[in-house]
Structure formats: C-alpha cells, structure tokens
Design a protein around this motif. Structure first.
Motif, PDB file in Angstrom:
ATOM      1  N   ASN A 110     -34.706 -43.722 -12.240  1.00 33.69           N
ATOM      2  CA  ASN A 110     -35.121 -45.055 -11.816  1.00 33.69           C
ATOM      3  C   ASN A 110     -34.440 -45.405 -10.488  1.00 33.69           C
ATOM      4  O   ASN A 110     -33.218 -45.391 -10.374  1.00 33.69           O
ATOM      5  N   GLY A 111     -35.230 -45.705  -9.478  1.00 31.62           N
ATOM      6  CA  GLY A 111     -34.685 -45.998  -8.157  1.00 31.62           C
ATOM      7  C   GLY A 111     -34.574 -44.787  -7.252  1.00 31.62           C
ATOM      8  O   GLY A 111     -34.264 -44.913  -6.066  1.00 31.62           O
ATOM      9  N   TYR A 112     -34.819 -43.600  -7.796  1.00 31.83           N
ATOM     10  CA  TYR A 112     -34.728 -42.369  -6.995  1.00 31.83           C
ATOM     11  C   TYR A 112     -36.093 -41.709  -6.816  1.00 31.83           C
ATOM     12  O   TYR A 112     -36.353 -41.088  -5.787  1.00 31.83           O
ATOM     13  N   VAL A 113     -36.935 -41.797  -7.833  1.00 34.63           N
ATOM     14  CA  VAL A 113     -38.293 -41.259  -7.749  1.00 34.63           C
ATOM     15  C   VAL A 113     -39.262 -42.383  -8.064  1.00 34.63           C
ATOM     16  O   VAL A 113     -39.159 -43.035  -9.101  1.00 34.63           O
ATOM     17  N   ASP A 114     -40.174 -42.652  -7.126  1.00 32.19           N
ATOM     18  CA  ASP A 114     -41.152 -43.712  -7.352  1.00 32.19           C
ATOM     19  C   ASP A 114     -42.547 -43.210  -6.988  1.00 32.19           C
ATOM     20  O   ASP A 114     -42.748 -42.026  -6.720  1.00 32.19           O
ATOM     21  N   ALA A 115     -43.492 -44.131  -6.975  1.00 31.32           N
ATOM     22  CA  ALA A 115     -44.889 -43.750  -6.760  1.00 31.32           C
ATOM     23  C   ALA A 115     -45.132 -43.130  -5.388  1.00 31.32           C
ATOM     24  O   ALA A 115     -46.121 -42.417  -5.185  1.00 31.32           O
ATOM     25  N   THR A 116     -44.235 -43.372  -4.428  1.00 27.78           N
ATOM     26  CA  THR A 116     -44.440 -42.851  -3.068  1.00 27.78           C
ATOM     27  C   THR A 116     -43.689 -41.545  -2.816  1.00 27.78           C
ATOM     28  O   THR A 116     -43.856 -40.938  -1.764  1.00 27.78           O
ATOM     29  N   THR A 117     -42.861 -41.119  -3.758  1.00 30.94           N
ATOM     30  CA  THR A 117     -42.051 -39.916  -3.546  1.00 30.94           C
ATOM     31  C   THR A 117     -42.928 -38.671  -3.479  1.00 30.94           C
ATOM     32  O   THR A 117     -43.728 -38.412  -4.379  1.00 30.94           O
ATOM     33  N   SER A 118     -42.774 -37.909  -2.407  1.00 27.84           N
ATOM     34  CA  SER A 118     -43.543 -36.669  -2.247  1.00 27.84           C
ATOM     35  C   SER A 118     -42.766 -35.514  -2.862  1.00 27.84           C
ATOM     36  O   SER A 118     -41.570 -35.620  -3.151  1.00 27.84           O
ATOM     37  N   ILE A 119     -43.443 -34.392  -3.044  1.00 29.73           N
ATOM     38  CA  ILE A 119     -42.766 -33.215  -3.586  1.00 29.73           C
ATOM     39  C   ILE A 119     -41.686 -32.741  -2.622  1.00 29.73           C
ATOM     40  O   ILE A 119     -40.623 -32.279  -3.035  1.00 29.73           O
ATOM     41  N   GLN A 120     -41.967 -32.870  -1.314  1.00 31.94           N
ATOM     42  CA  GLN A 120     -40.965 -32.458  -0.330  1.00 31.94           C
ATOM     43  C   GLN A 120     -39.673 -33.254  -0.482  1.00 31.94           C
ATOM     44  O   GLN A 120     -38.575 -32.734  -0.272  1.00 31.94           O
ATOM     45  N   LEU A 121     -39.799 -34.526  -0.866  1.00 32.39           N
ATOM     46  CA  LEU A 121     -38.620 -35.397  -1.000  1.00 32.39           C
ATOM     47  C   LEU A 121     -38.001 -35.327  -2.385  1.00 32.39           C
ATOM     48  O   LEU A 121     -36.859 -35.740  -2.588  1.00 32.39           O
ATOM     49  N   LEU A 122     -38.734 -34.774  -3.349  1.00 27.39           N
ATOM     50  CA  LEU A 122     -38.300 -34.813  -4.741  1.00 27.39           C
ATOM     51  C   LEU A 122     -36.930 -34.172  -4.956  1.00 27.39           C
ATOM     52  O   LEU A 122     -36.068 -34.751  -5.624  1.00 27.39           O
ATOM     53  N   ILE A 123     -36.731 -32.975  -4.407  1.00 27.67           N
ATOM     54  CA  ILE A 123     -35.475 -32.264  -4.643  1.00 27.67           C
ATOM     55  C   ILE A 123     -34.292 -33.047  -4.081  1.00 27.67           C
ATOM     56  O   ILE A 123     -33.228 -33.133  -4.710  1.00 27.67           O
ATOM     57  N   LYS A 124     -34.474 -33.643  -2.925  1.00 27.92           N
ATOM     58  CA  LYS A 124     -33.399 -34.447  -2.331  1.00 27.92           C
ATOM     59  C   LYS A 124     -33.047 -35.612  -3.247  1.00 27.92           C
ATOM     60  O   LYS A 124     -31.865 -35.903  -3.481  1.00 27.92           O
ATOM     61  N   GLN A 125     -34.061 -36.295  -3.757  1.00 26.48           N
ATOM     62  CA  GLN A 125     -33.815 -37.436  -4.645  1.00 26.48           C
ATOM     63  C   GLN A 125     -33.265 -36.976  -5.994  1.00 26.48           C
ATOM     64  O   GLN A 125     -32.442 -37.672  -6.602  1.00 26.48           O
ATOM     65  N   TYR A 126     -33.720 -35.815  -6.439  1.00 30.08           N
ATOM     66  CA  TYR A 126     -33.198 -35.228  -7.682  1.00 30.08           C
ATOM     67  C   TYR A 126     -31.694 -34.995  -7.562  1.00 30.08           C
ATOM     68  O   TYR A 126     -30.904 -35.397  -8.431  1.00 30.08           O
ATOM     69  N   GLU A 127     -31.260 -34.375  -6.473  1.00 29.60           N
ATOM     70  CA  GLU A 127     -29.835 -34.100  -6.285  1.00 29.60           C
ATOM     71  C   GLU A 127     -29.040 -35.384  -6.085  1.00 29.60           C
ATOM     72  O   GLU A 127     -27.900 -35.499  -6.543  1.00 29.60           O
ATOM     73  N   LYS A 128     -29.645 -36.362  -5.437  1.00 29.80           N
ATOM     74  CA  LYS A 128     -28.965 -37.647  -5.241  1.00 29.80           C
ATOM     75  C   LYS A 128     -28.727 -38.332  -6.582  1.00 29.80           C
ATOM     76  O   LYS A 128     -27.632 -38.849  -6.838  1.00 29.80           O
ATOM     77  N   ALA A 129     -29.736 -38.310  -7.451  1.00 30.01           N
ATOM     78  CA  ALA A 129     -29.588 -38.913  -8.781  1.00 30.01           C
ATOM     79  C   ALA A 129     -28.509 -38.194  -9.583  1.00 30.01           C
ATOM     80  O   ALA A 129     -27.699 -38.835 -10.268  1.00 30.01           O
TER      81      ALA A 129
END
Length: 550
Positions: free
Chosen positions: A243-262
């Motif tokens: 919640n707050g890291y992956v949303d409706a606008t998150t692309s696959i390219q950005l997913l891993i970055k947000q995954y590691e941030k979470a």
C-alpha cells in the motif's frame, strides 16, 4: 502487438533479469516461470530468502491478494502476505499473473508451497473469485479457506447500488449484522430480519453470499486461527504490504524498484518495533503480576491488545453457574449487558479455560472473559499454553527456531539440498546480523564470532577424510562420516570395494569443501557489511557528539 504484449515487451525482461541476478547472488532466492512470458500468457513467481524465513515463523495464516488486476492496475500483481509478531504485514512471495486460468492459479499455489518447503498454512484468505476458490481447494484441501470480508462487502455495495441509494440505512444495517453478531443464532436472526426489512428475501446475490457465510462472516470462523488482533478497518487499510508503493499507475519497469523500497521500509519498521519492544517499558494499568509478565513477553502492539482485555475484566465479572468435578462453568458479561454473557469452562486441575467467544482460537490473544475467571480463581500469571510464541518478543529466537526443528528433515544430496541448506544457514546468519547490529557491544562480539567461524570453515577444508569426522557445515545438523566406515574399508573388503569406498568418501569431502567455500565467502561478505555498518555508526556517533558540543 496487442496491449498485453506491449506491457510484456516493455518490462517483463527487466523483471526476469532482476530475478536471475538475485538468484545468482543467493541460491536461497526462489523464482519460477510458467508458460510463454513473451506472448503475455505466462506467469512469474518469486520469493527471497527473508520471505521464506519469515514464513517459517509467521506462516500460520496467509493472504493471497490478486485484486491488483481486478482493480484496473497496469501490473497483474499478486502477493502472499501475513502478519509478523508486531502485527505488521510480512511478505511471503510475489507473482505476475498474465494468465489467470484455474491451471495457472493451481500452478501459482503449488509453486509458492514448494518455495515454502511444503509447509501448509492453517488458514488462507483470498478474494471471492471462483477460480481461486477451486485452486485453493485443489492445492490446500486441509487449509481453512476464508474469503476476504471486505471484498464481499464491496461487491455487495456494487451489486445493490440501487438499494443503497434508496435506503441510506442499508449499509449500516448490513455491517451491523455481519460484524455485530456475537453468536451464530444472533446472526441468523439479524440476517432474516435484515432481508425482510428491505424486501430482499428473494435476492439471488444475497442468497449466494449467505450460502458462503461460513467462509466470510466472522462469527462462523472463530474456531480457526487467522491472527486478527486489529480491527477490520486497520487490517484492510493499513496492513497491505505494498500500500503506497504499488498503485494503478505503476508500470512493470517501476515495479521492482517499488518492491525493493517496500521491503526496505517494512524491514526498518520491524527493526524499530523490535527495539521498542526490547528497550522500552510499557505503562502498566493494573497491579496484576500477569500484566507485568505479559509486558515482558509480548511485543508492544500485542501487549496493548492484551492489556485492553485485562483492564476490561474490571467491568466483566465472572459468575459461577455450575461445578462438576474439576470443571467449573462461569457466565461472564459486562455490567448491564447480562444478555450478552459468554460461557467459560475452567479446569481447576489443569488451569485451562475455554470461552464461547473463541478469541484465543482465532487471534492467539486470551480474552477478557477467561481473564475474569482467572482473576476469580486467583490465577496470578498467564499459563504457558496461552502464550502464543508468534506474538512474543522472541518469536524468531530460541528452541522454536525452524532451523533447529527441521534440520534433520533436510535432504543430504542434490541441488535442492544445496539450496535448502543454503537457505537454512542464511536464515541463521540474518538473525545473527540483526541481533549483532543492535549495539556496539553486540556488534563487536558478533564480528569476533564470525571471524572465528570463518577460520573453522577454512580449516575444515584441510581435514583428511580418513582421520577426521567431517562436519556437515551446510545443514547445521552435524552429519558426519563415521570413522567406523573408514575402518571397515580396511577389514574384509576387496580392493575394488576399498577403492569404491575411498572414491565415495573423497567425493563427499569434495562436496563439503565446495559448499564450505561458498559459505566462507558469504560469511566474509557479512563481515564486510558489518564493518561498513560499524563505520557508518561511528560517523553518526561522532556527529552526535559534535552536535552536543555545539
């Protein structure tokens, strides 16, 4: 290219490269691919070593969330999560589901279970999707399947929008019936009255969710552990790992970055909660020795919940209604609410009690009703059977450690064995690092211990197989080559048999040497990381001193 193929072409290769790199760095990192990813008909699952370790401690109740795609997210994301000892969300694995057929969902659950060493959970919560329900029934037939209550409620609002608009009280009455019923009889009565009040007795949708009531209405599921110690609103709004890291606008390219941030943020939150639980003393509200005992055992979040129940005993007196042998039965109710009394059966000989509210069974926290009976019977401290280790400060330590419990079950050969033993040792190393980093004193002790361990690993490589018991450093279970096996080779055996025995022992020694080298490298890497952390900490201390001088 269709839209699905554009998504795949734009980012899935990036994800796969990341997963391959992570597995190369750590054999305990698990990932698997199903089908043809290039045509957007495949699926990907992965779980890092920390997720696999956490599952061993907190995998009693899990949630499979596949709502990202249903809610219109760009990424067909799916997550396996649970709650740690601080009631914080903890991750057990992730997936990209480009294909959501029943076969794919079965593959996902089977692959996840394989990554978790085949250890099945007590309960699993999913959304209301029919295909997911069939996949769970196929892969986890012994696991209690719970449907996400909030998914049912949201779906009800959507299906009956016209009723909600015509009757402003509809939603409130519906929620009261679902959440406010303390007994099955009360729910059945309120549900029937609710349908009649809004002339919905023949509504097919409401009939369908009523048929499934044993899987989503709280009062029907209290005999199975689900770990809910927070309110439903908190669980729904705050306890989503991404919640707050992956949303409706998150692309696959950005997913891993947000995954590691979470991962980083939640790890920091867990460490902070660990420090708060071990280094601070909560304010006690009663003179009860049991409260002081709980304050020393439970994490702060869980202790606050226990404390609420304990304080409520003052307004919930226990009244004895029957006594038969060692069993005494009580009614416990709040002043002025005797009609809502709960029944507690207390065993005087065993100091055990069970309550009709079943709070301990579904949450692992003892209820105010049992605590009231304990107070009446002068039970001053909490019996050990009511202290669930997964909620304690030491949830990840002590004799209950998964590595210690399961080391004898690890296989002794094959690549799978190497991965499992690597995972086992890495789990112990992670715990060691986290404990060692809590203070300078602990850090220095940890560094010295790791240096000594590195020396022992290096020394093991030089041992002669026919003179030394070969410690299996990989699985931690002290598996050895018995000297008797070597002596046997010199008595009554042919030359060919002796040579075969020597080749066997040589191969085993070489295998251990190779594995020892891997772990020596890992230990040295840990030492390097800790040295860097020590340097950073020294700088922070120096800066703090300068600030104080100023």
């Amino acid at each position: 290219m269709n839209s699905g193929q554009r998504i795949v072409g734009g980012g899935v290769q990036h994800v796969l490269d990341y997963l391959r790199r992570m597995q190369a760095e750590s054999p305990a990192f698990f990932y698997a691919v199903q089908g043809d990813i290039g045509s957007s008909n495949g699926n990907i699952f992965w779980a890092d070593a920390t997720a696999r370790m956490n599952y061993h401690y907190f995998g009693d109740s899990i949630k499979l969330d596949t709502s990202y795609r249903a809610n219109g997210y760009r990424v067909p994301f799916a997550t396996f999560t649970g709650l740690n000892h601080h009631a914080q969300p903890v991750l057990f694995g992730c997936a990209l589901l480009f294909n959501e057929s029943e076969d794919s969902l079965v593959w996902l659950l089977q692959t996840w279970l394989q990554a978790m060493s085949g250890q099945t959970p007590v309960s699993i919560t999913t959304n209301t999707d029919h295909l997911i329900q069939m996949a769970v029934a196929h892969v986890l037939p012994e696991t209690h399947h719970r449907l996400c209550k909030w998914s049912v409620i949201r779906e009800t609002k959507e299906k009956l929008t016209h009723v909600c608009q015509a009757h402003p009280t509809f939603e409130t009455e519906f929620m009261k019936c679902v959440n406010g019923s303390e007994t099955i009889e009360e729910f059945e009565f309120q549900w029937k009255s609710f349908l009649e009040r809004y002339y919905l007795t023949d509504n097919e949708y409401l009939q369908s969710i009523y048929s499934a009531r044993h899987h989503w209405v709280p009062v029907f599921m209290r005999e199975t552990f689900v770990g809910d110690i927070l309110s439903d609103e908190e669980n729904d709004a705050k306890n989503t790992f991404f919640n707050g890291y992956v949303d409706a606008t998150t692309s696959i390219q950005l997913l891993i970055k947000q995954y590691e941030k979470a991962l980083t943020i939640w790890h920091e939150k867990e460490l902070k909660a660990d420090l708060d639980s071990t280094n601070t003393t909560p304010v006690l509200k009663t003179p009860s020795p049991m409260e002081k005992q709980a304050a020393n055992l439970y994490t702060r979040k869980v202790f606050i919940k226990f404390q609420e129940e304990l304080v409520e005993t003052l307004a919930n007196p226990a009244t004895k209604i029957d006594e038969s042998g060692t069993i005494t039965t009580y009614h416990v109710a709040k002043f002025g609410e005797e009609h809502k009394a709960h029944t507690v059966r207390f065993n005087t000989f065993e100091l055990t009690a069970n309550c009709s509210c079943l709070m301990f069974e579904f949450s692992g926290i003892i209820c105010r009703h049992v605590l009231s009976v304990f107070r009446a019977k002068n039970v001053l401290t909490l019996p050990s059977q009511y202290i669930l280790k997964r909620w304690t400060i030491n949830a990840k330590t002590g004799s209950g450690s998964t590595v210690e419990e399961h080391c004898l079950e690890l296989p002794t050969n094959s690549q799978e064995s190497l991965t499992m033993r690597h995972n086992s040792l890495r789990q112990e190393a992670i715990k060691f690092v986290e404990e060692g980093a809590k203070s300078i004193h602990h850090y220095n002790i940890a560094v010295n211990a790791l240096k000594e361990a590195a020396k022992k690993v290096a020394a093991a490589k030089k041992k002669n197989a026919d003179k030394t018991l070969v410690n299996n450093l990989v699985n931690g279970c002290n598996q050895v080559v018995d000297q008797g096996d070597i002596d046997l080779a010199d008595s009554g055996q042919s030359k060919e048999e002796k040579e075969q025995k020597i080749r066997q022992l040589t191969a085993e020694l070489e295998s251990v040497n190779q594995q020892a080298e891997v772990y020596r490298a890992n230990l040295l890497a840990v030492l390097k990381d800790m040295e860097e952390e020590k340097l950073k900490l020294s700088v922070k201390v120096q800066n703090a001193r300068l600030s104080l001088k100023e």
